[in-house]
Scaffold this active site. Structure first.
Site, PDB file in Angstrom:
ATOM      1  N   GLU A 149     -39.382 -27.331   7.132  1.00  0.00           N
ATOM      2  CA  GLU A 149     -39.649 -27.506   5.695  1.00  0.00           C
ATOM      3  C   GLU A 149     -41.013 -28.143   5.504  1.00  0.00           C
ATOM      4  O   GLU A 149     -41.280 -29.218   6.036  1.00  0.00           O
ATOM      5  CB  GLU A 149     -38.567 -28.420   5.128  1.00  0.00           C
ATOM      6  CG  GLU A 149     -38.787 -28.862   3.710  1.00  0.00           C
ATOM      7  CD  GLU A 149     -37.871 -30.032   3.350  1.00  0.00           C
ATOM      8  OE1 GLU A 149     -37.078 -30.469   4.214  1.00  0.00           O
ATOM      9  OE2 GLU A 149     -37.973 -30.510   2.208  1.00  0.00           O
ATOM     10  N   ASP A 173     -35.964 -32.172   6.298  1.00  0.00           N
ATOM     11  CA  ASP A 173     -35.922 -33.631   6.154  1.00  0.00           C
ATOM     12  C   ASP A 173     -34.488 -34.085   5.944  1.00  0.00           C
ATOM     13  O   ASP A 173     -33.652 -33.342   5.431  1.00  0.00           O
ATOM     14  CB  ASP A 173     -36.769 -34.048   4.935  1.00  0.00           C
ATOM     15  CG  ASP A 173     -38.251 -33.849   5.220  1.00  0.00           C
ATOM     16  OD1 ASP A 173     -39.048 -33.865   4.282  1.00  0.00           O
ATOM     17  OD2 ASP A 173     -38.579 -33.635   6.415  1.00  0.00           O
ATOM     18  N   ASP A 220     -33.338 -35.829   3.773  1.00  0.00           N
ATOM     19  CA  ASP A 220     -33.138 -36.338   2.395  1.00  0.00           C
ATOM     20  C   ASP A 220     -32.489 -35.235   1.557  1.00  0.00           C
ATOM     21  O   ASP A 220     -32.115 -34.188   2.065  1.00  0.00           O
ATOM     22  CB  ASP A 220     -34.486 -36.761   1.795  1.00  0.00           C
ATOM     23  CG  ASP A 220     -35.456 -35.585   1.720  1.00  0.00           C
ATOM     24  OD1 ASP A 220     -36.622 -35.790   1.415  1.00  0.00           O
ATOM     25  OD2 ASP A 220     -35.014 -34.428   2.001  1.00  0.00           O
ATOM     26  N   ASP A 247     -33.691 -33.242  -0.746  1.00  0.00           N
ATOM     27  CA  ASP A 247     -34.423 -31.965  -0.775  1.00  0.00           C
ATOM     28  C   ASP A 247     -34.192 -31.177   0.511  1.00  0.00           C
ATOM     29  O   ASP A 247     -33.973 -29.965   0.499  1.00  0.00           O
ATOM     30  CB  ASP A 247     -35.932 -32.225  -0.952  1.00  0.00           C
ATOM     31  CG  ASP A 247     -36.256 -32.499  -2.415  1.00  0.00           C
ATOM     32  OD1 ASP A 247     -37.307 -33.075  -2.706  1.00  0.00           O
ATOM     33  OD2 ASP A 247     -35.391 -32.145  -3.257  1.00  0.00           O
TER      34      ASP A 247
END
Ligand code: 28F
Length: 640
Positions: free
Chosen positions: A432, A505, A507, A509
């Protein structure tokens, strides 16, 4: 300690004991695994026998209770197993059913034996794999009881232990799976039992199935009872979707002792959710009943569309994918002698079924369309629009192909390929963002590790028609890089990498990108998932240092252990994204096959996966919101 039971053991008895002993020695021969799935198969087997008593017309209620101590109880209100003693062997019918392999067999009255996931291994296998198993038979005003221990040894022959109301009859089985066999877990999963019992209640209309969990106080109890059968099943599945028809089309028929029923309803989405069953087994790999259904659906809707002038020439002929767009359907057949094929024995092979289902559909669906012109118009219009979109995309694709026909089909510019051409050792990381992509390119071993950076969000294919994806660069890059085609043309022998690793990641997102990628793989490259080629990289959440000591934590729950090991005065760094790691750390923690952890993406239950993708990624917001609210309690340390 079991007291010595006095009765004569003849050759047949010896064979009996060997039978159950064989099951304990090689459980995998009788239930696919001794994992959590195999544990739940045991319940399935006993429930199937109760359902068979209902199908034979003598019971209408089945109660499953999970008790403390990994014990489960299943009871029905049928006739109660026969309690007579076999004059030759001195063994009761009940004891025979639980100590002789496959002694249950078909019941009288021509009823079909619904067979569990493993096609009816029978009650004796459950007994062989249980620490104890008790049977209560309520029959003729008496309560009869027998107990087995340690894999089916009779502790006490069937004995009349009390009276019951003459009007009460039925069978109750209480058993505790043997932890020395089920070494992975002996904990029953409420949701697993709930989902399967709900499905049985839909498939066997009229039977009331109650699931009760007494492990926690107060106990939880849920009842499933669907007089509408698979019509209610389609309504239930479409509750996460937006139906475009007011009613659910229901068709049924029988021929040569084979019965079939179909329920279907279109919704405004693009995905199809067509599930087929034989004798209540979910035939995930499809088979002749599904083929008969698909053939008839395409034939009938094309004929109707031509008759009403909705399609005017051959080129406009509707394909199967056009008439199945947005269709939710259940196909349930009952067969006295089903032949199962396929990798997981869940593909129906009986060829005569294809014609029977096709005929039922042919007559009944045609009549439905003729009698309901408004509904028919909606159905045909949706298929025609789907076909037009398909044709338009095909032309667009041909154009793009013609435009750069001079170019060789170039690999995407952003792909940092690996030098090896041996797919079996090659890996491609889908990373990403460009910063992480850059650091991954530096970190990797370029001999066998390729990097494909993905910019921003991938298209949500769940909400798009299949052909829309060719407009999306990220998806086109992946398809070109993988080299194995998509949808029906997938040929995994052409796959350029045998590991496709999603690295995003840790997180919110990153989780969203990962879900979008998984949706793409599930809808367009399912064979790559089934083949075990798709993985998820596990990047560390924390880096903990004390002096020269460095530890990485990949999950919250590892932190306590690390803190205990290193003591206080620690330096703790929370990684917000892959880009925060320098290439050296990224290699050491996430890409080096020596230390990294990869999670292989596997689909255990196709139907469940299909419903989860629809609910998570589909049109309807409500189901997603409910799911998030319901599961929020499991989210740890969500950083928005
Ligand atoms: C909790 C699980 O297993 N219920 C069952 C019956 C009823 C009969 C039966 C079962 C031996 C070989 C025929 C009674 N009266 N629930 C259950 N209910 N088995 S298992 O017969 C087994 C015989 O096949 C039954 C008259 N006929 C059959």
């Amino acid at each position: 300690m079991t007291e010595k039971v006095e009765h004569s053991y003849n050759a047949e008895d010896i064979q009996v004991l060997e039978g159950l002993e064989a099951v304990r020695k090689r459980p995998g021969m009788y239930i696919a695994t001794t994992s959590e799935k195999g544990l739940h198969h045991l319940v399935q087997e006993i429930v199937d026998n109760a359902i068979d008593e209902a199908l034979a017309g003598f019971a209408n209620e089945v109660r499953v209770t999970i008790l403390p101590g990994d014990i489960v109880s299943v009871e029905d209100n049928g006739r109660g197993m026969p309690t007579e003693i076999h004059e030759k062997t001195g063994i009761s019918t009940v004891e025979t059913i639980f100590t002789v392999l496959h002694a249950g067999g078909k019941f009288g009255g021509g009823a079909y034996k619904v067979s569990g996931g493993l096609h009816g291994v029978g009650a004796s296998v459950v007994n062989a794999l249980s620490e104890f198993l008790e049977v209560y038979v309520y029959r003729d005003g008496g309560i009869h009881y027998i107990r087995f221990e340690n894999g089916g040894n009779t502790v006490k022959p069937l004995t009349r232990i009390g009276e019951c109301d003459i009007s009460k009859s039925g069978s109750k089985i209480i058993f505790k799976p043997d932890p020395t066999i089920f070494t992975e877990t002996t904990v029953f999963n409420f949701d697993t039992l709930r989902d399967r019992l709900r499905q049985m209640a839909f498939l066997e209309k009229g039977i009331k199935i109650i699931l009760r969990d007494e492990r926690l106080q107060p106990p939880t109890e849920i009842t499933f009872h669907f007089e509408g059968g698979i019509k209610e099943y389609v309504a239930y599945l479409n509750k996460n979707r937006t139906p475009i028809q007011k009613d659910i089309i229901y068709m049924e028929g029988a021929e040569e002792g084979i019965s079939a029923e179909i329920a279907m309803q279109y919704n405004n989405g693009y995905q199809s959710a067509i599930y087929s069953f034989c004798n209540s087994i979910n035939t995930q790999e499809g088979g002749t009943h599904e083929e008969g259904f698909r053939n008839a659906l395409t034939r009938v809707i094309n004929n109707y569309a031509k008759n009403v002038g909705a399609i005017k020439n051959e080129e406009e002929t509707l394909l199967g994918e056009d008439v199945r767009e947005g269709l939710t359907a259940i196909i349930s057949v009952k067969h006295p002698d089903p032949q199962y094929e396929g990798q997981t024995k869940t593909k129906l092979g009986n060829s005569e079924v294809r014609k029977i289902v096709s005929q039922i559909m042919g007559e009944r669906l045609e009549r439905y369309l003729m009698e309901n012109p408004d509904e028919a118009k909606i159905i045909v219009e949706k298929a025609v629009v789907a076909a037009k979109a398909r044709l338009a995309a095909k032309k667009a694709r041909e154009l793009t192909r013609r435009k750069n026909a001079l170019e060789i089909s170039s690999l995407p510019g952003k792909l940092a390929d690996c030098s090896s051409t041996d797919a079996s050792i090659s890996e491609i990381y889908l990373v990403e963002g460009d910063s992480a992509g850059g650091s991954a390119k530096q970190a990797r071993d370029s001999k066998y590790q390729a990097i494909l950076p993905l910019r921003g969000k991938i298209l949500n294919v769940e909400k798009a028609r299949q052909h829309k994806i060719f407009d999306n660069n990220e998806i086109r890059s992946m398809i070109t890089a993988f080299g194995c085609g998509i949808l029906d043309d997938v040929d995994t022998s052409k796959l350029r990498y045998h590991k496709i690793i999603i690295m995003t990641d840790a997180d919110v997102d990153g989780a969203h990108i990962r879900t979008l990628l998984l949706t793409f793989f599930y809808r367009f490259l399912k064979q790559a998932i089934d083949g075990g080629f798709i993985y998820i990289a596990q990047a560390p959440l924390y880096k903990v240092t004390k002096g020269r000591e460095i530890r990485y934590a990949y999950r919250e729950e590892e932190m306590d252990g690390i803190k205990a090991e290193l003591g206080d005065r620690l330096n703790i760094q929370r990684y917000k994204g892959l880009g925060e790691m320098d290439p050296e750390q990224l290699w050491e923690t996430t890409m080096n096959p020596e230390n990294r952890t990869l999670v292989k993406v596997e689909i255990e239950d196709a139907m469940e996966a299909n419903e989860i993708f629809e609910m998570l990624m589909g049109e309807e917001v409500e189901p997603r919101k409910n799911y998030i609210i319901e599961n929020a309690k499991f989210v740890v340390n969500l950083d928005i």
